[in-house]
Design a protein around this motif. Structure first.
Motif, PDB file in Angstrom:
ATOM      1  N   UNK A  80       0.878  -1.176   0.000  1.00  0.00           N
ATOM      2  CA  UNK A  80       0.000   0.000   0.000  1.00  0.00           C
ATOM      3  C   UNK A  80       0.916   1.228   0.000  1.00  0.00           C
ATOM      4  N   UNK A  81       0.986   1.910  -1.145  1.00  0.00           N
ATOM      5  CA  UNK A  81       1.991   2.961  -1.288  1.00  0.00           C
ATOM      6  C   UNK A  81       1.817   4.152  -0.380  1.00  0.00           C
ATOM      7  N   UNK A  82       0.586   4.389   0.119  1.00  0.00           N
ATOM      8  CA  UNK A  82       0.400   5.524   1.033  1.00  0.00           C
ATOM      9  C   UNK A  82       1.014   5.223   2.400  1.00  0.00           C
ATOM     10  N   UNK A  83       1.392   3.963   2.641  1.00  0.00           N
ATOM     11  CA  UNK A  83       2.015   3.581   3.909  1.00  0.00           C
ATOM     12  C   UNK A  83       3.531   3.675   3.738  1.00  0.00           C
ATOM     13  N   UNK A  84       3.965   4.893   3.426  1.00  0.00           N
ATOM     14  CA  UNK A  84       5.306   5.077   2.877  1.00  0.00           C
ATOM     15  C   UNK A  84       6.426   4.938   3.899  1.00  0.00           C
ATOM     16  N   UNK A  85       6.120   4.953   5.192  1.00  0.00           N
ATOM     17  CA  UNK A  85       7.211   4.850   6.166  1.00  0.00           C
ATOM     18  C   UNK A  85       7.913   3.494   6.050  1.00  0.00           C
ATOM     19  N   UNK A  86       7.170   2.460   5.647  1.00  0.00           N
ATOM     20  CA  UNK A  86       7.798   1.146   5.454  1.00  0.00           C
ATOM     21  C   UNK A  86       8.860   1.181   4.366  1.00  0.00           C
ATOM     22  N   UNK A  87       8.596   1.969   3.336  1.00  0.00           N
ATOM     23  CA  UNK A  87       9.569   2.117   2.247  1.00  0.00           C
ATOM     24  C   UNK A  87      10.860   2.733   2.797  1.00  0.00           C
ATOM     25  N   UNK A  88      10.705   3.747   3.650  1.00  0.00           N
ATOM     26  CA  UNK A  88      11.893   4.383   4.232  1.00  0.00           C
ATOM     27  C   UNK A  88      12.632   3.424   5.167  1.00  0.00           C
ATOM     28  N   UNK A  89      11.876   2.653   5.952  1.00  0.00           N
ATOM     29  CA  UNK A  89      12.507   1.690   6.863  1.00  0.00           C
ATOM     30  C   UNK A  89      13.369   0.702   6.061  1.00  0.00           C
ATOM     31  N   UNK A  90      12.807   0.173   4.988  1.00  0.00           N
ATOM     32  CA  UNK A  90      13.550  -0.803   4.184  1.00  0.00           C
ATOM     33  C   UNK A  90      14.771  -0.141   3.544  1.00  0.00           C
ATOM     34  N   UNK A  91      14.579   1.072   3.006  1.00  0.00           N
ATOM     35  CA  UNK A  91      15.707   1.777   2.395  1.00  0.00           C
ATOM     36  C   UNK A  91      16.855   1.937   3.397  1.00  0.00           C
ATOM     37  N   UNK A  92      16.522   2.445   4.579  1.00  0.00           N
ATOM     38  CA  UNK A  92      17.589   2.705   5.556  1.00  0.00           C
ATOM     39  C   UNK A  92      18.196   1.413   6.086  1.00  0.00           C
ATOM     40  N   UNK A  93      17.360   0.385   6.251  1.00  0.00           N
ATOM     41  CA  UNK A  93      17.896  -0.884   6.745  1.00  0.00           C
ATOM     42  C   UNK A  93      18.896  -1.464   5.739  1.00  0.00           C
ATOM     43  N   UNK A  94      18.528  -1.452   4.485  1.00  0.00           N
ATOM     44  CA  UNK A  94      19.371  -2.091   3.470  1.00  0.00           C
ATOM     45  C   UNK A  94      20.621  -1.268   3.174  1.00  0.00           C
ATOM     46  N   UNK A  95      20.490   0.060   3.206  1.00  0.00           N
ATOM     47  CA  UNK A  95      21.644   0.886   2.826  1.00  0.00           C
ATOM     48  C   UNK A  95      22.552   1.232   3.996  1.00  0.00           C
ATOM     49  N   UNK A  96      22.026   1.268   5.215  1.00  0.00           N
ATOM     50  CA  UNK A  96      22.832   1.795   6.327  1.00  0.00           C
ATOM     51  C   UNK A  96      23.078   0.793   7.454  1.00  0.00           C
ATOM     52  N   UNK A  97      22.247  -0.246   7.577  1.00  0.00           N
ATOM     53  CA  UNK A  97      22.441  -1.168   8.689  1.00  0.00           C
ATOM     54  C   UNK A  97      23.602  -2.114   8.362  1.00  0.00           C
ATOM     55  N   UNK A  98      24.422  -2.406   9.375  1.00  0.00           N
ATOM     56  CA  UNK A  98      25.604  -3.251   9.166  1.00  0.00           C
ATOM     57  C   UNK A  98      25.179  -4.721   9.033  1.00  0.00           C
TER      58      UNK A  98
END
Ligand SMILES: [Zn+2]
Length: 307
Positions: free
Chosen positions: A43-61
């Motif tokens: 559900x694209x209006x639930x956009x915080x999940x998109x940010x969570x995944x982005x930050x997890x994949x790009x910044x989490x060790x």
């Protein structure tokens, strides 16, 4: 170090000439292990999940990763772009159309591609949802993997009597893939605390699966709800919230919010808590425009909850 490969799945060409893809990322660890699928933006209006995944994949060790992550940060690109729940082109709600149909409407074709290219390739599954453009939510479903639902670390869990047809989880559960659905954040408020918790939650799930070294951070004392009432207003207008604390306890009949008319300036509706002892699971944190039938509030019943 894990190996990262971008493997976009072609979906369709739009009349505008644009190629639509499902943005699948594969991250392979140095040690053997299972494949965990993570999706957001069904559900694209639930956009915080998109940010969570982005930050997890790009910044989490992810050093020491065992097994493989298959990650789909935006499962329905049409709804992400339009900030909606349904695909503007055909009105389809992706999360009611799984396993999809290769010859069906556009959203059914999208569901089919996601089923074949993602849902049938994973051994464990986390699907991230949120409240939406206005509502804010905070709980995790208990479906077929209570240990993973608990490990994510949210305080409130929900064990539904039955689940909806056509969700992505319906595909993975049929395959006996341990699956959790996270409802976290959303609304027209600062999302940074939800993003932090989402990243921590994903890390906890990986640790619980022994895909990352270390133990999950112990969750807070958790409540498993067995009954949640969804309160949908009957009148549209301006919603003025009165209960704005997520997870707070509310008594029977307590006013949660009021719908007023910004035209006649009358009060149209008072939304009240239905249970003698309720707990706020989804709420509106800011005054918003509402239409009849939207997700207004969700209240859990503490009288029938498991502790
Ligand atoms: Zn959703």
């Amino acid at each position: 170090m894990p190996t990262r490969t971008y493997r976009p799945i072609p979906v369709a060409t739009l009349a505008a000439g644009v190629e639509v893809i499902l943005p699948l990322h594969e991250i392979v660890g140095d040690r053997d292990g299972p494949t965990l699928g993570i999706s957001a933006g069904i559900h694209g209006e639930e956009a915080v999940g998109v940010e969570i995944v982005y930050r997890f994949v790009t910044a989490f060790d992810l050093t020491g990763l065992a097994g493989r992550l298959l990650v789909l940060p935006v499962a329905n690109p049409f709804t992400y772009a339009a900030i909606t729940r349904t695909t503007p082109i055909d009105g389809g709600n992706l999360n009611r159309l799984f396993p999809g149909n290769p010859d069906g409407q556009l959203t059914e074709q999208l569901a089919y591609k996601m089923t074949e290219g993602f849902l049938r390739k994973i051994d464990h599954y986390v699907d991230l949802h949120a409240g939406g453009a206005y509502p804010t939510v905070d709980y995790v479903y208990v479906l077929n993997a209570e240990h993973l639902s608990r490990a994510f670390g949210s305080r409130l869990l929900y064990r539904p009597k039955e689940t909806l047809m056509g969700t992505s989880i319906s595909v993975t559960r049929e395959r006996n893939v341990p699956s959790i659905v996270v409802e976290l954040g959303g609304g027209d408020v600062d999302q940074s605390a939800y993003v932090r918790r989402g990243i921590q939650g994903l890390a906890n799930v990986l640790r619980m699966l022994q895909m990352l070294p270390g133990d999950p951070v112990p969750p807070p004392p958790q409540i498993v709800l067995r009954e949640i009432a969804t309160l949908r207003p009957h009148h549209g207008g301006l919603l003025l919230p009165e209960v704005t604390e997520m997870g707070s306890e509310v008594r029977g009949g307590q006013v949660l919010g009021r719908v007023v008319s910004p035209y006649s300036l009358e009060e149209l509706e008072v939304v009240r808590s239905p249970f003698a002892r309720g707990i706020v699971v989804l709420t509106q944190l800011t005054p918003n425009v509402v239409e009849p039938g939207i997700f207004g509030y969700m209240i859990g019943n503490l009288a029938t909850a498991e502790s």
